[in-house]
Design a protein around this motif. Structure first.
Motif, PDB file in Angstrom:
ATOM      1  N   PHE A  44      -3.600   6.475  -5.925  1.00  0.00           N
ATOM      2  CA  PHE A  44      -2.443   7.337  -6.197  1.00  0.00           C
ATOM      3  C   PHE A  44      -2.418   8.554  -5.281  1.00  0.00           C
ATOM      4  O   PHE A  44      -1.382   8.926  -4.731  1.00  0.00           O
ATOM      5  N   GLY A  45      -3.600   9.172  -5.158  1.00  0.00           N
ATOM      6  CA  GLY A  45      -3.658  10.375  -4.323  1.00  0.00           C
ATOM      7  C   GLY A  45      -3.364  10.075  -2.862  1.00  0.00           C
ATOM      8  O   GLY A  45      -2.635  10.815  -2.199  1.00  0.00           O
ATOM      9  N   LEU A  46      -3.926   9.004  -2.380  1.00  0.00           N
ATOM     10  CA  LEU A  46      -3.688   8.665  -0.976  1.00  0.00           C
ATOM     11  C   LEU A  46      -2.253   8.232  -0.723  1.00  0.00           C
ATOM     12  O   LEU A  46      -1.712   8.462   0.363  1.00  0.00           O
ATOM     13  N   LEU A  47      -1.674   7.605  -1.717  1.00  0.00           N
ATOM     14  CA  LEU A  47      -0.283   7.198  -1.541  1.00  0.00           C
ATOM     15  C   LEU A  47       0.610   8.418  -1.323  1.00  0.00           C
ATOM     16  O   LEU A  47       1.403   8.455  -0.365  1.00  0.00           O
ATOM     17  N   LEU A  48       0.424   9.412  -2.159  1.00  0.00           N
ATOM     18  CA  LEU A  48       1.239  10.618  -2.003  1.00  0.00           C
ATOM     19  C   LEU A  48       0.844  11.416  -0.761  1.00  0.00           C
ATOM     20  O   LEU A  48       1.709  11.910  -0.021  1.00  0.00           O
TER      21      LEU A  48
END
Length: 160
Positions: A44-48
């Motif tokens: 999730f963090g890397l996606l954003l």
């Protein structure tokens, strides 16, 4: 050659093997859980973050080079997380269990060597190994013969 000490050693060996297996399984499960949570959060963090970085890099570089830079950063982060999760277990419980395991194995080997030496001695010198059994057997036979001799004249006098 004491069968009780062999049994105690085997029990200690079995218990320490079980403890070692439980510790390793617990560590493996915790590591797996940490990896799963880390992968989810990182996803999730890397996606954003990647979306933000991609839009920022498009302003400076081409779209292809921006995507290549971000994928390299993703691989570096993933490798770091897997290296952290793959550390070997360290703990006093595992060290203690390994020490007990080694001592139980050594004691079992000593008992096996003692049994082997007694067996070899019995094969090479069978009279020496049978002598402790023969002495009580001979005394029982002698007592039995004495009783039967004493009982024979008494039985002869009663019949007449």
């Amino acid at each position: 050659m004491d069968s009780e000490s062999i049994v105690k050693t085997l029990r200690a060996l079995w218990r320490t093997d079980r403890i070692i297996a439980e510790i390793r399984l617990r560590h493996m499960l915790v590591g797996l859980g940490v990896r799963a949570i880390a992968a989810l959060i990182a996803g999730f963090g890397l996606l954003l973050l990647e979306l933000t970085a991609y839009f920022a890099l498009i302003q400076v570089l081409t779209a292809i080079s921006a995507a290549a830079i971000l994928s390299g950063v993703n691989f570096a982060i993933a490798a770091t997380l897997f290296m952290l999760a793959g550390r070997p277990p360290s703990g006093r419980e595992l060290e203690l269990a390994n020490e007990i395991h080694v001592s139980a194995t050594d004691a079992l080997q000593r008992e096996a060597r003692a049994v082997q030496s007694q067996f070899v001695g019995m094969v090479h010198h069978p009279l020496n190994s049978a002598l402790p059994l023969l002495v009580p057997l001979i005394t029982i036979i002698v007592r039995s013969l004495k009783r039967s001799r004493a009982a024979a004249p008494a039985a002869a006098t009663e019949q007449t």
